[in-house]
Design an enzyme around this catalytic site. Structure first.
Site: not given
Length: 259
Positions: A131-132, A212, A215, A238
Site C-alpha cells: 500500500c505504501c 495515513c 494505519c 513507509c
C-alpha cells in the site's frame, strides 16, 4: 567565477551528488544552526533544484518555518495518499498560508495503479508495504524526479531506526538534507513556543506521529513516538527513506534495503 560555473553546471546537467560532497557538507556545517545552514545553502544556489518534502505531521511546522524564513519560494511537496486524515489536509493549508510559501505542490497516486492494485482501497489491511509503495513511495519518486536535492524532516530521536542520522546524505544520487536530524523533542517544543506555530489538531488527542488514517493510532505514555504507525505490523517506515549513508549498527532495520 569557478563556483558559479559549477552551480550552473549542476542545475543544467544535474550530475549525481557524491558521498564525498555530503561528507564535506557535514564537516562544513557541523555546529551551525539549522536556520543559518539553510539560509547559506539557498543563498549560494549550490543545491540546484531543491524542494522540501513535508508530511504536515505533528512536528512539520518547525522545518517548514525554518525553510520559509530562509526562502519562501522553495517548493513544498506533499504526498496525498488519498488516505490522509482530513485534519492533516486542513493543517497543510493552514501552514502553507501562515508561512507564506509560494509553491505548494501535491502529488497523488496514479489512478490506473490504484485501480489495478487497490481497487477496494483495503490493501493497507493485508499488505501495508504494498500500500505504501503505490500510494506514497511511487508518487514521491515521481515528484523528486527533477530534483537535485531534497529536504527531509527526519529526526534521530523519533525511533531507534533513525539513530546516527547525518545532516547530509546521498540517496539515489541526490543530496538529502536532514536539518533537524540532531534536534530532540525539547528543542522542537521550544521552537514551537518561540514562534507561536500552530499545532496539528490531532496531536492533543494522542497522535504523535501521523500518517495515513487507517494505519495511524494514538501513542500510549512511554511508547516510542512512532509506535502508533502500523501498529501490530513488523513495519517501521513507509519506504520513502532509504539508507545510503552507513550507520553504526548494520543489523538496525533502517539499514536494510527497501524493495
Amino acid at each position: 567565477m569557478a563556483e558559479a560555473a559549477r552551480i550552473v553546471d549542476r542545475i543544467d546537467a544535474r550530475p549525481r551528488w557524491t558521498q564525498a560532497e555530503a561528507d564535506a557538507l557535514n564537516a562544513r556545517f557541523a555546529g551551525v544552526d539549522a536556520g543559518t545552514m539553510l539560509k547559506t545553502l539557498f543563498a549560494e544556489g549550490s543545491l540546484g533544484r531543491v524542494a522540501v518534502v513535508s508530511s504536515f505531521g505533528t512536528e512539520s511546522a518547525v522545518l517548514l518555518h525554518l525553510v520559509a524564513e530562509a526562502d519562501r519560494n522553495i517548493p513544498v511537496i506533499f504526498v496525498d495518499t488519498l488516505k490522509m486524515f482530513p485534519e492533516t489536509l486542513d493543517y497543510r493549508d493552514t501552514l502553507i498560508g501562515r508561512l507564506g510559501f509560494t509553491d505548494s505542490q501535491v502529488v497523488t497516486p496514479l489512478p490506473d495503479v490504484i485501480a489495478a492494485k487497490d481497487e477496494k482501497g483495503l490493501r493497507w489491511s493485508y499488505d501495508p508495504d504494498g500500500c505504501c509503495e503505490i500510494r506514497k513511495v511511487e508518487p514521491l519518486a515521481r515528484a523528486k524526479n527533477g530534483l537535485d536535492a531534497w529536504i527531509s524532516g527526519r529526526k534521530a530521536f523519533q525511533s531507534q531506526t533513525r539513530q546516527n542520522l547525518p545532516r547530509f546524505e546521498i540517496e539515489d544520487g541526490r543530496l538529502k538534507i536532514n536539518p533537524l536530524g540532531d534536534w530532540d523533542k525539547a528543542a522542537l517544543e521550544a521552537y514551537f513556543d518561540a514562534h507561536d506555530l500552530p499545532r496539528h489538531p490531532l496531536e492533543s488527542q494522542g497522535y504523535l506521529s501521523i500518517g495515513c488514517e487507517p494505519c495511524t493510532s494514538k501513542v500510549m505514555p512511554g511508547e516510542d513516538p512512532r509506535a502508533g504507525r502500523w501498529r501490530g505490523w513488523d513495519k517501521v517506515e513507509c519506504g520513502i527513506h532509504t539508507i545510503s549513508t552507513p550507520l553504526a549498527d548494520p543489523e538496525d532495520p533502517a539499514n536494510l534495503p527497501v524493495f
